[in-house]
Design an enzyme around this catalytic site. Structure first.
Site, short mmCIF file in Angstrom:
data_model
loop_
_atom_site.label_atom_id
_atom_site.label_comp_id
_atom_site.label_asym_id
_atom_site.label_seq_id
_atom_site.Cartn_x
_atom_site.Cartn_y
_atom_site.Cartn_z
N LYS A 1 -9.34 -10.84 0.79
CA LYS A 1 -8.87 -11.81 1.31
C LYS A 1 -9.34 -13.42 1.04
O LYS A 1 -10.19 -13.31 0.16
CB LYS A 1 -9.22 -11.77 2.94
CG LYS A 1 -8.78 -10.52 3.75
CD LYS A 1 -9.25 -10.52 5.09
CE LYS A 1 -8.75 -9.43 5.91
NZ LYS A 1 -9.15 -9.43 7.36
N TYR B 1 1.19 -9.00 9.50
CA TYR B 1 0.44 -8.45 10.55
C TYR B 1 1.06 -8.15 12.02
O TYR B 1 0.42 -8.31 12.82
CB TYR B 1 -0.64 -9.57 10.81
CG TYR B 1 -1.76 -9.31 9.77
CD1 TYR B 1 -2.65 -8.08 9.55
CD2 TYR B 1 -2.42 -10.47 9.00
CE1 TYR B 1 -3.80 -7.84 8.98
CE2 TYR B 1 -3.67 -10.25 8.35
CZ TYR B 1 -4.30 -9.15 8.40
OH TYR B 1 -5.55 -9.00 7.56
N PHE C 1 -5.77 -12.84 18.80
CA PHE C 1 -6.02 -13.78 17.45
C PHE C 1 -4.91 -13.75 16.57
O PHE C 1 -5.17 -14.08 15.32
CB PHE C 1 -7.40 -12.64 16.94
CG PHE C 1 -7.04 -11.31 16.70
CD1 PHE C 1 -6.48 -10.79 15.59
CD2 PHE C 1 -7.43 -10.52 17.70
CE1 PHE C 1 -6.07 -9.49 15.48
CE2 PHE C 1 -7.45 -9.19 17.72
CZ PHE C 1 -6.76 -8.47 16.54
N ARG D 1 -11.44 2.55 3.85
CA ARG D 1 -11.89 2.34 5.18
C ARG D 1 -13.52 2.36 5.32
O ARG D 1 -14.39 1.59 5.81
CB ARG D 1 -11.15 2.81 6.26
CG ARG D 1 -9.80 2.47 6.40
CD ARG D 1 -9.05 2.91 7.49
NE ARG D 1 -9.53 2.43 8.85
CZ ARG D 1 -9.01 1.21 9.24
NH1 ARG D 1 -8.23 0.28 8.34
NH2 ARG D 1 -9.40 0.68 10.44
N THR E 1 -14.83 -3.56 11.06
CA THR E 1 -14.01 -4.86 11.04
C THR E 1 -14.99 -6.22 11.07
O THR E 1 -14.98 -7.29 10.47
CB THR E 1 -13.11 -4.80 12.15
OG1 THR E 1 -12.20 -3.55 12.00
CG2 THR E 1 -12.19 -6.22 12.24
N ARG F 1 -17.90 -5.12 3.71
CA ARG F 1 -18.08 -6.19 4.79
C ARG F 1 -19.49 -6.50 5.16
O ARG F 1 -19.50 -7.79 5.42
CB ARG F 1 -17.25 -5.87 6.03
CG ARG F 1 -15.66 -5.89 5.88
CD ARG F 1 -14.96 -5.26 6.89
NE ARG F 1 -13.39 -5.39 6.87
CZ ARG F 1 -12.65 -4.74 7.48
NH1 ARG F 1 -12.74 -3.86 8.24
NH2 ARG F 1 -11.30 -5.00 7.35
N ASN G 1 -13.41 -11.49 7.00
CA ASN G 1 -14.18 -10.21 6.60
C ASN G 1 -13.83 -9.66 5.36
O ASN G 1 -13.89 -8.72 5.17
CB ASN G 1 -13.85 -9.22 7.88
CG ASN G 1 -12.63 -8.64 8.04
OD1 ASN G 1 -11.56 -9.46 7.49
ND2 ASN G 1 -12.17 -8.02 8.92
N HIS H 1 -9.02 -6.03 3.36
CA HIS H 1 -8.18 -5.50 4.47
C HIS H 1 -7.80 -4.19 3.94
O HIS H 1 -7.51 -4.08 2.46
CB HIS H 1 -6.77 -6.24 4.78
CG HIS H 1 -5.96 -5.42 5.40
ND1 HIS H 1 -5.72 -5.43 6.82
CD2 HIS H 1 -4.76 -4.68 4.95
CE1 HIS H 1 -4.87 -4.40 7.18
NE2 HIS H 1 -4.22 -3.98 5.93
N GLU I 1 2.79 -1.12 3.90
CA GLU I 1 2.00 -2.29 3.45
C GLU I 1 2.18 -2.13 1.96
O GLU I 1 2.22 -3.36 1.23
CB GLU I 1 0.67 -2.14 3.67
CG GLU I 1 0.34 -2.39 5.32
CD GLU I 1 -1.07 -2.39 5.81
OE1 GLU I 1 -1.97 -2.12 4.98
OE2 GLU I 1 -1.30 -2.55 6.92
P1 CMP Z 1 -7.83 -6.60 9.12
O1 CMP Z 1 -8.39 -5.18 9.00
O2 CMP Z 1 -7.25 -7.22 8.14
O3 CMP Z 1 -6.95 -6.33 10.52
C1 CMP Z 1 -6.55 -7.39 11.43
C2 CMP Z 1 -7.79 -8.46 11.41
O4 CMP Z 1 -7.62 -9.38 12.43
C3 CMP Z 1 -8.83 -7.91 10.97
O5 CMP Z 1 -9.27 -7.43 9.86
C4 CMP Z 1 -9.97 -9.01 11.33
O6 CMP Z 1 -10.07 -9.89 10.29
C5 CMP Z 1 -9.12 -9.94 12.37
N1 CMP Z 1 -9.57 -10.09 13.75
C6 CMP Z 1 -9.69 -11.27 14.23
N2 CMP Z 1 -10.31 -11.07 15.71
C7 CMP Z 1 -10.08 -9.62 15.68
C8 CMP Z 1 -10.64 -8.53 16.98
N3 CMP Z 1 -11.24 -9.28 17.93
N4 CMP Z 1 -10.34 -7.21 16.71
C9 CMP Z 1 -9.94 -7.01 15.40
N5 CMP Z 1 -9.66 -7.59 14.49
C10 CMP Z 1 -9.78 -9.00 14.60
#
Ligand code: CMP
Length: 133
Positions: free
Chosen positions: A10, A50, A58, A86, A92, A103, A113, A116, A127
């Site tokens: 990212k 997304y 969010f 993962r 996350t 992370r 973070n 992805h 994807e």
């Molecule tokens: P990612 O794995 O890229 O998938 C969706 C993204 O939303 C996640 O990582 C986070 O960076 C972002 N995000 C922001 N707020 C939240 C939340 N409350 N729960 C989950 N993902 C979040």
């Protein structure tokens, strides 16, 4: 089972020049980088990517963020690569990620973070096609 998954480095991590560190971490942990490219996507493309999160509070910030700067998209291949990726990424929210995960090492916040990864075989295919077809 040998499978493929999509990984994204990212904007926060690309900006801090973490691309090579993250790539060698994947390789050291059994994931081969089959394809890699640096791209900058539009807000519309981020919103499409997304869209599973479109009802989440969010969502808008997330789409603004992913389109805010260059990202590196990769196809990773290896034994159980979806779950392996993962595991290597960690939770996350970086503050909840365990020691030794990407992370935990590099994440700044739940939004920034650093990485992805696809969460299922079905999404991995969608994807990968999104960025490489
Ligand atoms: P990612 O794995 O890229 O998938 C969706 C993204 O939303 C996640 O990582 C986070 O960076 C972002 N995000 C922001 N707020 C939240 C939340 N409350 N729960 C989950 N993902 C979040």
């Amino acid at each position: 089972m040998i499978e493929q998954t999509l990984s994204i480095i990212k904007p926060d991590a690309v900006e801090r020049n973490l691309e090579n560190n993250i790539k060698s971490f994947f390789e050291k942990n059994g994931l081969k980088i089959l394809k890699s490219k640096k791209v900058k996507i539009s807000k519309e493309e981020a919103s499409e990517f997304y869209k599973v999160h479109q009802t989440k509070p969010f969502y808008n910030d997330l789409c603004n963020y992913l389109s805010s700067g260059p990202i590196v998209v990769m196809i990773l291949e290896g034994e159980n690569s979806i779950s392996q990726n993962r595991k290597l990424m960690g939770a996350t929210d970086p503050s909840k990620a365990i020691e030794g995960t990407l992370r935990k090492m590099y994440g700044i916040s739940i939004d920034k973070n650093s990485v992805h990864g696809s969460d299922s075989a079905e999404n991995a295919k969608i994807e990968i096609d999104f960025y490489f077809k």
